[in-house]
Design an enzyme around this catalytic site. Structure first.
Site, PDB file in Angstrom:
ATOM      1  N   CYS A   1       0.510   3.363   3.149  1.00 24.28           N
ATOM      2  CA  CYS A   1       1.209   2.761   4.306  1.00 24.28           C
ATOM      3  C   CYS A   1       2.717   3.019   4.199  1.00 24.28           C
ATOM      4  CB  CYS A   1       0.906   1.272   4.399  1.00 24.28           C
ATOM      5  SG  CYS A   1      -0.718   0.906   5.112  1.00 24.28           S
TER       6      CYS A   1
ATOM      7  N   CYS B   1       0.840  -1.199   0.000  1.00 21.17           N
ATOM      8  CA  CYS B   1       0.000   0.000   0.000  1.00 21.17           C
ATOM      9  C   CYS B   1       0.881   1.258   0.000  1.00 21.17           C
ATOM     10  CB  CYS B   1      -0.908  -0.024   1.230  1.00 21.17           C
ATOM     11  SG  CYS B   1      -1.798   1.511   1.458  1.00 21.17           S
TER      12      CYS B   1
ATOM     13  N   HIS C   1      -9.805  13.718   0.600  1.00 15.02           N
ATOM     14  CA  HIS C   1      -9.211  14.815  -0.160  1.00 15.02           C
ATOM     15  C   HIS C   1      -9.743  16.136   0.411  1.00 15.02           C
ATOM     16  CE1 HIS C   1      -7.998  12.411  -3.840  1.00 15.02           C
ATOM     17  NE2 HIS C   1      -8.929  11.601  -3.365  1.00 15.02           N
TER      18      HIS C   1
ATOM     19  N   HIS D   1      -4.365   0.896   8.508  1.00  7.35           N
ATOM     20  CA  HIS D   1      -4.811   0.619   7.133  1.00  7.35           C
ATOM     21  C   HIS D   1      -6.277   0.214   7.115  1.00  7.35           C
ATOM     22  CE1 HIS D   1      -4.442  -0.547   2.873  1.00  7.35           C
ATOM     23  NE2 HIS D   1      -5.362  -1.437   3.220  1.00  7.35           N
TER      24      HIS D   1
ATOM     25  N   HIS E   1      -6.460   2.799   0.321  1.00  4.60           N
ATOM     26  CA  HIS E   1      -6.232   3.118   1.740  1.00  4.60           C
ATOM     27  C   HIS E   1      -7.101   4.345   1.972  1.00  4.60           C
ATOM     28  CE1 HIS E   1      -3.266   3.569   5.324  1.00  4.60           C
ATOM     29  NE2 HIS E   1      -4.161   4.548   5.440  1.00  4.60           N
TER      30      HIS E   1
ATOM     31  N   ASP F   1      -1.232  16.262  -1.834  1.00  3.82           N
ATOM     32  CA  ASP F   1      -1.425  15.350  -2.967  1.00  3.82           C
ATOM     33  C   ASP F   1      -0.354  15.647  -4.021  1.00  3.82           C
ATOM     34  OD1 ASP F   1      -4.140  13.637  -4.143  1.00  3.82           O
ATOM     35  OD2 ASP F   1      -2.575  14.245  -5.553  1.00  3.82           O
TER      36      ASP F   1
ATOM     37  N   ASN G   1     -13.498   9.195  -2.319  1.00  6.82           N
ATOM     38  CA  ASN G   1     -13.870   8.290  -3.392  1.00  6.82           C
ATOM     39  C   ASN G   1     -13.881   6.871  -2.826  1.00  6.82           C
ATOM     40  OD1 ASN G   1     -13.906  10.383  -5.364  1.00  6.82           O
ATOM     41  ND2 ASN G   1     -11.670  10.296  -5.482  1.00  6.82           N
TER      42      ASN G   1
ATOM     43  N   GLY H   1     -14.465   5.778  -8.159  1.00  9.97           N
ATOM     44  CA  GLY H   1     -13.196   6.214  -8.748  1.00  9.97           C
ATOM     45  C   GLY H   1     -12.009   6.133  -7.807  1.00  9.97           C
TER      46      GLY H   1
ATOM     47  N   HIS I   1      -8.832   7.606   2.357  1.00 14.55           N
ATOM     48  CA  HIS I   1      -8.259   8.957   2.377  1.00 14.55           C
ATOM     49  C   HIS I   1      -9.323   9.992   2.084  1.00 14.55           C
ATOM     50  CE1 HIS I   1      -7.725   7.263  -1.671  1.00 14.55           C
ATOM     51  NE2 HIS I   1      -7.894   8.483  -2.146  1.00 14.55           N
TER      52      HIS I   1
HETATM   53  P1  AMP Z   1      -8.240   8.439  -5.213  1.00 10.00           P
HETATM   54  O1  AMP Z   1      -8.437   8.529  -6.703  1.00 10.00           O
HETATM   55  O2  AMP Z   1      -9.367   9.016  -4.426  1.00 10.00           O
HETATM   56  O3  AMP Z   1      -7.865   7.040  -4.773  1.00 10.00           O
HETATM   57  O4  AMP Z   1      -7.035   9.405  -4.881  1.00 10.00           O
HETATM   58  C1  AMP Z   1      -5.699   8.989  -4.823  1.00 10.00           C
HETATM   59  C2  AMP Z   1      -4.888  10.243  -4.745  1.00 10.00           C
HETATM   60  O5  AMP Z   1      -3.598   9.899  -4.272  1.00 10.00           O
HETATM   61  C3  AMP Z   1      -4.715  10.971  -6.080  1.00 10.00           C
HETATM   62  O6  AMP Z   1      -5.207  12.303  -5.973  1.00 10.00           O
HETATM   63  C4  AMP Z   1      -3.204  10.928  -6.302  1.00 10.00           C
HETATM   64  O7  AMP Z   1      -2.724  12.117  -6.910  1.00 10.00           O
HETATM   65  C5  AMP Z   1      -2.678  10.772  -4.890  1.00 10.00           C
HETATM   66  N1  AMP Z   1      -1.367  10.142  -4.773  1.00 10.00           N
HETATM   67  C6  AMP Z   1      -0.954   8.987  -5.331  1.00 10.00           C
HETATM   68  N2  AMP Z   1       0.316   8.705  -4.992  1.00 10.00           N
HETATM   69  C7  AMP Z   1       0.704   9.710  -4.163  1.00 10.00           C
HETATM   70  C8  AMP Z   1       1.914  10.012  -3.468  1.00 10.00           C
HETATM   71  N3  AMP Z   1       2.990   9.200  -3.528  1.00 10.00           N
HETATM   72  N4  AMP Z   1       1.961  11.142  -2.727  1.00 10.00           N
HETATM   73  C9  AMP Z   1       0.898  11.975  -2.658  1.00 10.00           C
HETATM   74  N5  AMP Z   1      -0.270  11.742  -3.277  1.00 10.00           N
HETATM   75  C10 AMP Z   1      -0.367  10.626  -4.030  1.00 10.00           C
HETATM   76 ZN    ZN Z   2      -2.410   1.320   3.616  1.00  9.35          ZN
END
Ligand code: AMP
Ligand code: ZN
Length: 114
Positions: free
Chosen positions: A7, A4, A102, A46, A98, A30, A87, A93, A100
C-alpha cells in the site's frame, strides 16, 4: 492499510520501479528477483491474500491476468513463456500480506512443484 508495504508503494511512500499502472492495478519489479525478469502485479485495493478475496474481487483478479499478458507482450517474453505464482498464507510462504502475483521470466525456470 497503514502498515502494508505494498500500500505504501501504491501511495508512493516507498519507491518502486513501475512496469504498469492503471486505476486499479500496479506492477513493479521485485526488489529481490528470483529470475532475470521478476515482476509483482498487485491490486491497488488492499486484499490481504487470495484467501481473503471476496466475490466482488473476482473481476479485478481476472483483469490482473489480462495485465500479466499485456506485460508479457510488451516486455517480449510472451512467446518464450513465463510462470505466475501466488503464495497464500503460512503454508504457501506468503510474506507480504497484500495480494500479489509474481511473474517470473527470462530463463528456463527450474524445480517444478506441480
Ligand atoms: P511473497 O513471499 O509471495 O509474499 O512475496 C513477497 C515479495 O515481495 C518478495 O519476492 C520480495 O522480494 C518482494 N518485496 C518485498 N518488499 C519489496 C519492495 N519494497 N519492493 C519490491 N518488492 C518487494
Ligand atoms: Zn496493502
Amino acid at each position: 492499510m497503514e502498515d502494508c508495504i505494498f500500500c505504501k508503494i501504491i501511495k508512493g511512500e516507498i519507491p518502486s520501479t513501475k512496469v504498469y499502472e492503471d486505476d486499479e492495478i500496479l506492477a513493479f519489479n521485485d526488489v529481490n528477483p528470483a529470475a532475470p525478469i521478476h515482476i509483482l502485479v498487485i491490486p491497488k485495493r488492499h486484499i490481504s491474500s487470495l484467501a481473503d478475496m471476496k466475490p466482488e474481487d473476482e473481476k479485478l483478479v481476472g483483469k490482473i491476468y489480462g495485465v500479466i499478458n499485456k506485460i508479457a507482450e510488451e516486455k517480449g517474453f510472451k512467446d518464450e513463456g513465463f510462470r505466475v505464482i501466488v503464495n497464500c498464507g503460512k503454508n504457501g510462504g506468503q510474506e507480504v500480506m497484500h495480494l500479489h502475483f509474481h511473474i517470473l521470466a527470462g530463463k528456463q525456470l527450474g524445480e517444478k512443484i506441480v
